[in-house]
Design a protein around this motif. Sequence first.
Motif, short mmCIF file in Angstrom:
data_model
loop_
_atom_site.label_atom_id
_atom_site.label_comp_id
_atom_site.label_asym_id
_atom_site.label_seq_id
_atom_site.Cartn_x
_atom_site.Cartn_y
_atom_site.Cartn_z
N PRO A 30 22.75 17.81 -126.45
CA PRO A 30 22.26 18.90 -125.94
C PRO A 30 20.66 18.79 -125.41
O PRO A 30 20.04 18.32 -126.44
N MET A 31 20.44 19.31 -124.26
CA MET A 31 18.96 18.94 -123.79
C MET A 31 18.89 20.03 -122.78
O MET A 31 19.64 20.73 -121.98
N TYR A 32 17.73 20.82 -122.82
CA TYR A 32 17.33 22.05 -122.01
C TYR A 32 16.67 21.26 -120.62
O TYR A 32 16.20 19.93 -120.76
N SER A 67 27.18 24.43 -120.99
CA SER A 67 25.61 24.95 -121.33
C SER A 67 26.05 25.89 -122.24
O SER A 67 26.97 26.62 -122.41
N SER A 68 24.96 26.25 -123.01
CA SER A 68 24.84 27.46 -124.29
C SER A 68 23.34 27.53 -124.27
O SER A 68 22.56 26.73 -124.19
N TRP A 69 23.18 28.96 -124.53
CA TRP A 69 22.01 29.42 -124.83
C TRP A 69 21.72 29.32 -126.23
O TRP A 69 22.26 29.68 -127.16
N LYS A 78 18.29 27.40 -122.30
CA LYS A 78 19.81 26.81 -122.00
C LYS A 78 20.04 25.50 -122.17
O LYS A 78 19.09 24.74 -121.45
N TYR A 79 20.82 24.98 -122.94
CA TYR A 79 21.05 23.46 -123.19
C TYR A 79 22.38 23.19 -122.36
O TYR A 79 23.42 23.99 -122.37
#
Length: 112
Positions: A30-32, A67-69, A78-79
């Motif tokens: 995961p990365m924003y 995506s996930s917050w 948001k990732y």
Amino acid sequence: MDIAHTVSGLILELRRGTLILLVLSQLREPMYGYQLVKRLNDHAVPIDANTLYPLLRRLEGQGLLASSWNTDENKPRKYYQITPEGKQVYNATKTYWQDFSANVDQLLEVDQ
């Protein structure tokens, strides 16, 4: 004929598909968005946030990213992360890219 304009247009066309491949390649974890902009810029692949965020939304809409917050920090982020389908698309595209670019390199060497 405006050579600079023509070259600029050709470079833009080359970058479009390449950026998709590179974005998918970096999202195994995961990365924003800003993290991704920085990572690409650090590897001499400049990308503007105004280009990246619509691309991320499009890839998410295609099911290639999820995506996930994260609201645990002061600033919610948001990732994005590649999905299993995205990995399949990435692997197939990467294989094509490697073969294609090797052939392009050979053709360009003939020019030298």
